[in-house]
Design an enzyme around this catalytic site. Structure first.
Site, short mmCIF file in Angstrom:
data_model
loop_
_atom_site.label_atom_id
_atom_site.label_comp_id
_atom_site.label_asym_id
_atom_site.label_seq_id
_atom_site.Cartn_x
_atom_site.Cartn_y
_atom_site.Cartn_z
N HIS A 16 0.83 -1.18 0.00
CA HIS A 16 -0.05 -0.07 0.07
C HIS A 16 0.85 1.40 -0.10
O HIS A 16 1.86 1.21 0.74
CB HIS A 16 -0.86 -0.09 1.12
CG HIS A 16 -2.26 1.02 1.33
ND1 HIS A 16 -2.34 1.74 2.35
CD2 HIS A 16 -2.91 1.48 0.45
CE1 HIS A 16 -3.28 2.63 2.31
NE2 HIS A 16 -3.59 2.56 0.81
N HIS A 58 -1.47 11.55 -1.99
CA HIS A 58 -2.67 11.16 -1.47
C HIS A 58 -3.71 12.32 -1.29
O HIS A 58 -4.92 11.87 -1.78
CB HIS A 58 -2.58 10.18 -0.34
CG HIS A 58 -3.83 9.68 0.08
ND1 HIS A 58 -4.58 10.16 0.90
CD2 HIS A 58 -4.56 8.52 -0.26
CE1 HIS A 58 -6.06 9.55 1.18
NE2 HIS A 58 -5.72 8.42 0.67
#
Length: 255
Positions: A16, A58
């Site tokens: 991730h 992000h």
């Protein structure tokens, strides 16, 4: 072994944001960390700078993961290049820059690891981000053994990505419980399947998705027992931040 699926040729374990908790997210250091930990695939987030550069981040703002501040969509690539995106994680990573999609493609392909590119547009820039990221991904991964998987929570971004690079595979990311109309939305976007939250990957939801022929990857899975249970239910892949514990060579995880 995790089940195979003709539309899921990628590894079953995905690091991730590149390096999970072992490195600053969405940096080249994170990609190298994921590769060094033995992962054959990494996931990372891509958005656009003000001057149209696809780069890794992000959040809508740079505040959390850099020493700068402000909306990514209001910062040009030169300004982003003056920020430290690694120091927040620890002194060993101080000075780590925000990488362009170009740099990450070169890094991951050199390490022979595959990519899940999450199209993460700054709010209000969904279509233009989907178009730019898909076009750049198609160019950068031309000739790769496996294409990158594009995914997004934004259906507008996925629709734009399909128009820009129709041959690249796509997955619909789902926030919260899997909606009753998921199949209609997935097929309407031409996606191969869903990437869903582990908190909502119960047996009924997993069976419904798999019975209708879609691929299924689950995020973010940091418990080896949960990963094992998800594979037993038929899931094709898991995303993890726990790179030392949820991995292909962990005892008992892959039979």
């Amino acid at each position: 072994m995790p089940p195979s699926h003709p539309a899921w040729p990628w590894p079953a374990f995905i690091a991730h944001r590149g390096g999970g908790r072992l490195a600053p997210e969405n940096t080249l250091a994170a990609m190298r960390t994921g590769a060094a930990a033995g992962f054959g695939m990494v996931e990372f987030d891509v958005k656009l700078s003000r001057d149209g550069m696809p780069f890794l981040l992000h959040d809508d703002t740079v505040d959390r993961t850099s020493d700068g501040s402000g909306l990514a969509s209001e910062l040009d690539w030169r300004a982003l290049g003056r920020m430290d995106f690694g120091g927040w994680h620890g002194p060993d990573f101080a000075g780590e820059p925000a990488p362009s999609l170009y740099a990450v493609a070169r890094c991951t392909r050199a390490h022979h690891i595959h990519s899940n590119i999450e199209i993460k547009p700054t709010t209000g820039h969904e279509a233009e981000t989907g178009t730019a990221v898909a076009r750049e991904a198609a160019r950068l991964w031309a000739g790769a053994d496996l294409p990158p998987l594009l995914s997004s929570f934004s259906e507008a971004a996925l629709e734009a990505a399909r128009a820009a690079a129709p041959d690249l595979p796509r997955a619909l990311l789902i926030e919260g419980p899997v909606p009753a109309d998921w199949r209609l939305r997935q097929q309407g976007l031409g996606c191969i399947g869903l990437n869903i939250d582990a908190r909502h990957a119960d047996e009924a939801a997993v069976r419904d998705i798999l019975d209708q022929g879609a691929t299924l990857a689950v995020w973010t899975v940091d418990d080896p027992d949960l990963a094992r249970a998800l594979f037993d239910r038929g899931c094709h892949a898991v995303f993890t931040d726990a790179l030392r514990h949820v991995r292909a060579d962990a005892p008992g995880l892959v039979r």
